[in-house]
Write a protein that holds these residues in place. Sequence first.
Motif, PDB file in Angstrom:
ATOM      1  N   ALA A  82      37.880  29.486  42.068  1.00 28.20           N
ATOM      2  CA  ALA A  82      37.356  28.512  43.087  1.00 28.20           C
ATOM      3  C   ALA A  82      36.782  28.952  44.141  1.00 28.20           C
ATOM      4  CB  ALA A  82      38.508  27.395  43.222  1.00 28.20           C
ATOM      5  N   GLY A  83      36.653  30.127  44.353  1.00 26.94           N
ATOM      6  CA  GLY A  83      35.966  30.805  45.327  1.00 26.94           C
ATOM      7  C   GLY A  83      36.715  31.153  46.571  1.00 26.94           C
ATOM      8  N   THR A 211      33.809  24.322  38.586  1.00 31.22           N
ATOM      9  CA  THR A 211      32.766  23.941  39.266  1.00 31.22           C
ATOM     10  C   THR A 211      32.573  24.022  40.698  1.00 31.22           C
ATOM     11  OG1 THR A 211      32.761  22.064  37.485  1.00 31.22           O
ATOM     12  CG2 THR A 211      31.513  21.819  39.539  1.00 31.22           C
ATOM     13  N   ILE A 212      33.729  24.093  41.312  1.00 31.40           N
ATOM     14  CA  ILE A 212      33.705  24.205  42.668  1.00 31.40           C
ATOM     15  C   ILE A 212      33.384  25.813  42.955  1.00 31.40           C
ATOM     16  CG2 ILE A 212      35.512  24.535  44.693  1.00 31.40           C
ATOM     17  CD1 ILE A 212      37.047  22.095  43.513  1.00 31.40           C
ATOM     18  N   GLY A 213      33.995  26.758  42.212  1.00 28.55           N
ATOM     19  CA  GLY A 213      33.718  28.088  42.390  1.00 28.55           C
ATOM     20  C   GLY A 213      32.201  28.539  42.216  1.00 28.55           C
ATOM     21  N   GLY A 214      31.496  27.743  41.197  1.00 28.82           N
ATOM     22  CA  GLY A 214      30.236  27.961  40.997  1.00 28.82           C
ATOM     23  C   GLY A 214      29.272  27.359  42.123  1.00 28.82           C
ATOM     24  N   ASN A 215      29.565  26.116  42.762  1.00 31.45           N
ATOM     25  CA  ASN A 215      28.884  25.456  43.393  1.00 31.45           C
ATOM     26  C   ASN A 215      29.432  24.300  44.364  1.00 31.45           C
ATOM     27  OD1 ASN A 215      26.917  23.897  45.203  1.00 31.45           O
ATOM     28  ND2 ASN A 215      25.099  25.082  43.940  1.00 31.45           N
ATOM     29  N   VAL A 272      41.013  40.544  39.470  1.00 29.87           N
ATOM     30  CA  VAL A 272      39.624  41.083  39.512  1.00 29.87           C
ATOM     31  C   VAL A 272      39.363  42.083  38.455  1.00 29.87           C
ATOM     32  CG1 VAL A 272      37.893  42.218  40.830  1.00 29.87           C
ATOM     33  CG2 VAL A 272      39.473  40.744  41.990  1.00 29.87           C
ATOM     34  N   ILE A 273      40.137  42.748  38.098  1.00 30.85           N
ATOM     35  CA  ILE A 273      40.049  43.954  36.940  1.00 30.85           C
ATOM     36  C   ILE A 273      39.878  43.165  35.627  1.00 30.85           C
ATOM     37  CG2 ILE A 273      41.441  45.592  35.366  1.00 30.85           C
ATOM     38  CD1 ILE A 273      42.292  46.893  38.024  1.00 30.85           C
ATOM     39  N   GLY A 274      40.486  41.905  35.546  1.00 25.17           N
ATOM     40  CA  GLY A 274      40.442  41.334  34.503  1.00 25.17           C
ATOM     41  C   GLY A 274      39.153  40.280  34.226  1.00 25.17           C
ATOM     42  N   GLY A 275      38.245  40.502  35.098  1.00 22.66           N
ATOM     43  CA  GLY A 275      37.056  39.884  34.963  1.00 22.66           C
ATOM     44  C   GLY A 275      36.665  38.445  35.762  1.00 22.66           C
ATOM     45  N   THR A 276      37.524  38.221  36.560  1.00 25.87           N
ATOM     46  CA  THR A 276      37.419  37.012  37.380  1.00 25.87           C
ATOM     47  C   THR A 276      36.609  37.661  38.702  1.00 25.87           C
ATOM     48  OG1 THR A 276      39.492  36.087  37.065  1.00 25.87           O
ATOM     49  CG2 THR A 276      38.542  35.343  38.788  1.00 25.87           C
ATOM     50  N   ALA A 277      35.561  36.735  39.046  1.00 24.87           N
ATOM     51  CA  ALA A 277      34.560  37.305  40.109  1.00 24.87           C
ATOM     52  C   ALA A 277      35.192  36.666  41.398  1.00 24.87           C
ATOM     53  CB  ALA A 277      33.086  36.446  39.677  1.00 24.87           C
ATOM     54  N   LEU A 278      35.080  37.593  42.196  1.00 26.52           N
ATOM     55  CA  LEU A 278      35.392  37.199  43.498  1.00 26.52           C
ATOM     56  C   LEU A 278      34.519  36.033  44.386  1.00 26.52           C
ATOM     57  CD1 LEU A 278      36.668  40.701  45.254  1.00 26.52           C
ATOM     58  CD2 LEU A 278      38.209  38.817  44.813  1.00 26.52           C
ATOM     59  N   SER A 279      33.408  36.132  43.857  1.00 28.71           N
ATOM     60  CA  SER A 279      32.441  35.126  44.346  1.00 28.71           C
ATOM     61  C   SER A 279      32.678  33.681  43.713  1.00 28.71           C
ATOM     62  CB  SER A 279      30.955  35.454  43.988  1.00 28.71           C
ATOM     63  OG  SER A 279      30.822  35.682  42.580  1.00 28.71           O
ATOM     64  N   GLY A 280      33.781  33.522  42.793  1.00 28.00           N
ATOM     65  CA  GLY A 280      34.234  32.556  42.117  1.00 28.00           C
ATOM     66  C   GLY A 280      33.077  31.862  41.010  1.00 28.00           C
ATOM     67  N   GLY A 281      33.624  30.813  40.409  1.00 26.90           N
ATOM     68  CA  GLY A 281      32.772  30.561  39.218  1.00 26.90           C
ATOM     69  C   GLY A 281      33.002  31.155  37.908  1.00 26.90           C
ATOM     70  N   ARG A 282      33.582  32.286  37.693  1.00 29.57           N
ATOM     71  CA  ARG A 282      33.935  32.950  36.556  1.00 29.57           C
ATOM     72  C   ARG A 282      35.242  33.645  36.467  1.00 29.57           C
ATOM     73  NH1 ARG A 282      32.698  38.291  34.734  1.00 29.57           N
ATOM     74  NH2 ARG A 282      31.994  39.009  36.936  1.00 29.57           N
ATOM     75  N   GLY A 283      35.670  33.758  35.227  1.00 28.64           N
ATOM     76  CA  GLY A 283      36.895  34.533  35.012  1.00 28.64           C
ATOM     77  C   GLY A 283      37.864  33.493  33.903  1.00 28.64           C
ATOM     78  N   GLY A 284      38.989  34.176  33.628  1.00 31.66           N
ATOM     79  CA  GLY A 284      39.678  33.342  32.508  1.00 31.66           C
ATOM     80  C   GLY A 284      41.137  33.924  32.467  1.00 31.66           C
ATOM     81  N   MET A 285      42.094  33.449  32.019  1.00 32.58           N
ATOM     82  CA  MET A 285      43.553  33.861  32.017  1.00 32.58           C
ATOM     83  C   MET A 285      43.833  35.081  30.992  1.00 32.58           C
ATOM     84  SD  MET A 285      45.340  32.124  34.202  1.00 32.58           S
ATOM     85  CE  MET A 285      44.685  30.704  34.939  1.00 32.58           C
ATOM     86  N   LEU A 286      43.155  35.267  29.846  1.00 36.88           N
ATOM     87  CA  LEU A 286      43.338  36.321  29.102  1.00 36.88           C
ATOM     88  C   LEU A 286      42.993  37.648  29.664  1.00 36.88           C
ATOM     89  CD1 LEU A 286      44.051  37.583  26.202  1.00 36.88           C
ATOM     90  CD2 LEU A 286      41.687  37.002  25.505  1.00 36.88           C
ATOM     91  N   GLY A 287      41.825  37.702  30.552  1.00 37.92           N
ATOM     92  CA  GLY A 287      41.417  38.795  31.241  1.00 37.92           C
ATOM     93  C   GLY A 287      42.432  39.439  31.920  1.00 37.92           C
ATOM     94  N   THR A 288      43.215  38.011  33.103  1.00 37.91           N
ATOM     95  CA  THR A 288      44.081  38.585  33.832  1.00 37.91           C
ATOM     96  C   THR A 288      45.484  38.987  33.321  1.00 37.91           C
ATOM     97  OG1 THR A 288      43.222  36.920  35.464  1.00 37.91           O
ATOM     98  CG2 THR A 288      45.451  37.409  35.625  1.00 37.91           C
ATOM     99  N   LEU A 289      45.648  38.550  32.159  1.00 37.00           N
ATOM    100  CA  LEU A 289      46.704  39.011  31.487  1.00 37.00           C
ATOM    101  C   LEU A 289      46.483  40.561  31.123  1.00 37.00           C
ATOM    102  CD1 LEU A 289      49.443  38.745  29.592  1.00 37.00           C
ATOM    103  CD2 LEU A 289      47.942  37.988  27.659  1.00 37.00           C
ATOM    104  N   LEU A 290      45.372  41.103  30.415  1.00 35.43           N
ATOM    105  CA  LEU A 290      45.025  42.289  30.111  1.00 35.43           C
ATOM    106  C   LEU A 290      44.892  43.013  31.555  1.00 35.43           C
ATOM    107  CD1 LEU A 290      42.227  41.967  27.629  1.00 35.43           C
ATOM    108  CD2 LEU A 290      44.547  42.534  27.298  1.00 35.43           C
ATOM    109  N   GLY A 291      44.778  42.455  32.539  1.00 32.10           N
ATOM    110  CA  GLY A 291      44.497  43.068  34.143  1.00 32.10           C
ATOM    111  C   GLY A 291      45.974  43.382  34.332  1.00 32.10           C
ATOM    112  N   VAL A 292      46.948  42.511  34.290  1.00 36.70           N
ATOM    113  CA  VAL A 292      48.332  42.669  34.479  1.00 36.70           C
ATOM    114  C   VAL A 292      49.036  43.632  33.627  1.00 36.70           C
ATOM    115  CG1 VAL A 292      50.626  41.391  34.461  1.00 36.70           C
ATOM    116  CG2 VAL A 292      48.706  40.249  35.394  1.00 36.70           C
TER     117      VAL A 292
END
Length: 340
Positions: A82-83, A211-215, A272-292
């Motif tokens: 969500a940014g 949507t909020i994270g994107g714009n 962030v390692i899991g692929g969620t962008a700090l700028s918002g709008g992009r990311g997912g739970m599977l990536g976070t699980l792998l990051g954990v």
Amino acid sequence: MTTTRTVPPPGGTRIAGVAGRLLNGRSHQLNEIGLLVAIVALYVALGASAAGFLSVHNQLGILRDAATVGIAAWGVTLVIIAGEIDISIGPATAFSSVLVAKGATEWGLGVGGAIVVTLLLGVVWGAIAGWLRAVFDVPSFITTLGLWSILGGLGLYLTDALPVTLPDSGVFDVLGGDVAGIPTSAIVMLVLFGVFAYIARFTAYGRSVYTIGGNAGAARLAGINLTRIRVLLFATTGLLSAITGILLAARLGSGSGGAASGLEFDVIAAVVIGGTALSGGRGGMLGTLLGVVFITVIGNGLVLLGVDSFLQNVVRGVIIVGAVLINVVVARRGRAGAAA
């Protein structure tokens, strides 16, 4: 002279948008595949060099450590998508461990009452942070930094920086132990992973977060209630921090204002390692699980290899920065492909 103008075919803009989303999704999948390969490589390397790494006892320990990071990481993933940002996780977890211990021993709430009160207060302080962000437009970094300081100070003040021993209780034994050989905290983490993965992908709330994270401006024009979403986001991270604190207290047998020091950095790094962008709008739970898993395995391996505790932070920092740089490169290529 007649000027000829090329008119885009009907639906061209929509097709370009779909193509962009597909390319962004592909870059995210590449990040997840890369993380999976890195985790496998870590297991091979540590299995060959660190005595006891592949033992059942150690793998269960990794699961317990992953739960401490992962439970909070599910909520923080949505916050960052969500940014926004939440840096209060560590002190919130420690303060929650103090609350449940004090409530069950000194405040006469009983075990059940102490757990319920701790969970409710977690929702309250998270909702307050979200409300300040949404209503007064205070940056989320500042609101959660204030929360970081307040909860950290309260945890140490209430305990005089000493651990508060939990009472004997079957509930705490189960929460701090295991079910069918699997750590209870790991089971909680995986159940919550399923819940949040569903929320992120298949609910209107999850789509609103993206949507909020994107714009955020476009989201407001589309009729999305930004205030409600932001309050819910931070109330959720408060609740998850409380759950983590309760499980951590049950595992350690006590609540401590100094517990979970630096947890917020591990959580944010995993997201962030899991692929969620700090700028918002992009990311997912599977990536976070792998990051954990990535963060937890590194920490466990460094301990087993006998690396000096101060150098452990250096090594982890270098690895985390390297992983994030790879994430940034992949994301830029995805955006460049989408623009083309």
